[in-house]
Scaffold this motif. Structure first.
Motif, short mmCIF file in Angstrom:
data_model
loop_
_atom_site.label_atom_id
_atom_site.label_comp_id
_atom_site.label_asym_id
_atom_site.label_seq_id
_atom_site.Cartn_x
_atom_site.Cartn_y
_atom_site.Cartn_z
N ASP A 62 34.04 42.07 7.13
CA ASP A 62 33.75 41.38 8.38
C ASP A 62 32.24 41.43 8.60
OD1 ASP A 62 33.11 41.09 11.21
OD2 ASP A 62 35.25 41.17 11.60
N LEU A 63 31.61 40.26 8.52
CA LEU A 63 30.16 40.16 8.70
C LEU A 63 29.88 39.66 10.12
CD1 LEU A 63 27.25 40.23 7.57
CD2 LEU A 63 27.60 37.87 6.82
N GLY A 160 21.62 43.87 17.94
CA GLY A 160 22.19 43.27 19.15
C GLY A 160 21.65 41.88 19.43
N ASP A 161 22.49 41.04 20.03
CA ASP A 161 22.06 39.68 20.37
C ASP A 161 20.81 39.72 21.25
OD1 ASP A 161 24.24 38.82 18.97
OD2 ASP A 161 25.40 38.15 20.71
N GLY A 162 19.92 38.76 21.01
CA GLY A 162 18.68 38.69 21.79
C GLY A 162 17.60 39.63 21.31
N VAL A 256 27.74 34.40 14.50
CA VAL A 256 27.75 35.54 13.59
C VAL A 256 26.70 36.53 14.08
CG1 VAL A 256 27.46 36.31 11.21
CG2 VAL A 256 28.41 34.04 11.68
N HIS A 257 27.13 37.74 14.38
CA HIS A 257 26.23 38.75 14.91
C HIS A 257 25.56 39.49 13.74
CE1 HIS A 257 27.95 37.85 18.81
NE2 HIS A 257 29.15 37.99 18.26
N ALA A 258 24.54 38.86 13.19
CA ALA A 258 23.85 39.39 12.03
C ALA A 258 22.37 39.05 12.10
CB ALA A 258 24.46 38.84 10.74
N VAL A 282 23.74 29.38 3.11
CA VAL A 282 24.30 30.14 1.99
C VAL A 282 25.18 31.27 2.51
CG1 VAL A 282 23.75 31.68 0.07
CG2 VAL A 282 22.48 29.55 0.34
N ILE A 283 24.70 31.98 3.55
CA ILE A 283 25.49 33.08 4.13
C ILE A 283 26.76 32.54 4.75
CG2 ILE A 283 25.49 34.90 5.87
CD1 ILE A 283 22.45 35.13 5.41
#
Length: 303
Positions: A62-63, A160-162, A256-258, A282-283
């Motif tokens: 899980d990415l 984290g987002d932001g 996607v949280h990456a 690509v990801i």
């Protein structure tokens, strides 16, 4: 006591011997340089051991909320959230990885601009070509190298987002406020990027002692129409010997949280939009389809 001066013939022989010794010394130094170059590219160990970092099977997990299947040979240095840290030992048996296993980080290589990866074994040979002693001798250290090495952070490694907005706050901190560095916002933009320069950097550039000071940098930021930072690029100025750029962005706008980052030479900065878009695609191409297959990165790039 009179000092005897060797005859011209003997002096000539000594000159030849001295020049020969100097030549051998220079050749030895250059060989050592190539060995260091090779070590810096492959690590201080056998190349086979370094290449063994690549997983021999597909990577699943899980990415950042996206189920992925990364083709074997593509991902390197894969870490999951429950993997032991440096110097720690795993407690119990190694878990079987599934699409529910939370990925923390991994890296991969991609050839720009065709975005080929090591999913094709022949591509690894192409990558290695730019790291040989012969290539370094003729073209410089990885001279003309089209390969990029993105890194991806998610799970517990995700800031984290932001995070780009939070990181960029320091750029507009006024004088007199607490900040590690003070930046000047330059009036002109470059390739759509707002430029920030560390105050007093001109003096730093003239100081050889600053060659290895990685705080000496220019920062290039892109904000979307909503004012949200979507791109953060920190570059060592061209005047410094080891000029390079670290390009960072988030995939949160793709659900996607990456965090993704990649380094390259300043000559590629003009291609930042394309590099960011294509690596992101690509990801996204690693996404697991309902039938268990993965999307084709090539087909995604055409969208």
């Amino acid at each position: 006591m009179t000092t005897q001066i060797p005859p011209p013939q003997k002096r000539g022989r000594w000159v030849v011997v001295l020049l020969g010794a100097m030549l051998l010394l220079m050749m030895g130094a250059f060989w050592l340089y190539l060995e260091i170059v090779n070590a810096s590219l492959w690590g201080f160990g056998p190349r086979e051991m370094v290449m063994a970092q690549y997983t021999p099977k597909d990577v699943v997990g899980d990415l950042g909320g996206m189920k992925v299947v990364i083709p074997r040979g593509v991902a390197e240095l894969v870490e999951y959230d429950d993997d032991p840290g440096w110097g720690e030992k795993r407690k119990g048996p190694r878990p079987v990885r599934t699409s529910e296993s939370k990925l923390a980080s991994f890296g991969f290589y991609v050839r720009y601009p065709d975005m080929a990866t090591f999913a094709d074994p022949e591509m690894r040979k192409d990558y290695e070509k730019y790291g040989t002693r012969e290539w370094a001798f003729n073209h410089g250290i990885r001279g003309g190298d089209p390969w990029l090495n993105p890194g991806v952070l998610s799970g517990t490694s995700y800031p984290g987002d932001g995070f780009l907005d939070r990181r960029s706050v320091e750029l507009d901190v006024p004088i007199g406020r607490l900040s590690w560095e003070k930046f000047d916002k330059l009036p002109q933009k470059e390739h759509g990027l707002t430029i920030y320069r560390v105050k007093g950097i001109e003096a730093d550039l003239a100081d050889p002692q600053k060659e290895l000071d990685f705080s000496v940098k220019d920062v290039y930021v892109y904000r979307n129409q909503a004012g949200k930072v979507t791109t953060y690029i920190a570059c060592r100025p061209k005047a410094l010997y080891s000029s390079a750029c670290m390009h960072t962005w988030s995939m949160e706008d793709k659900g996607v949280h990456a965090k993704v980052y990649v380094s390259y030479g300043p000559e590629k900065r003009k291609n930042w939009r394309e590099i960011q878009k294509m690596i992101t695609q690509v990801i996204l191409g690693f996404r697991e389809n309902p039938n268990g297959d993965i999307s084709s990165p090539e087909s995604l790039l055409k969208k």
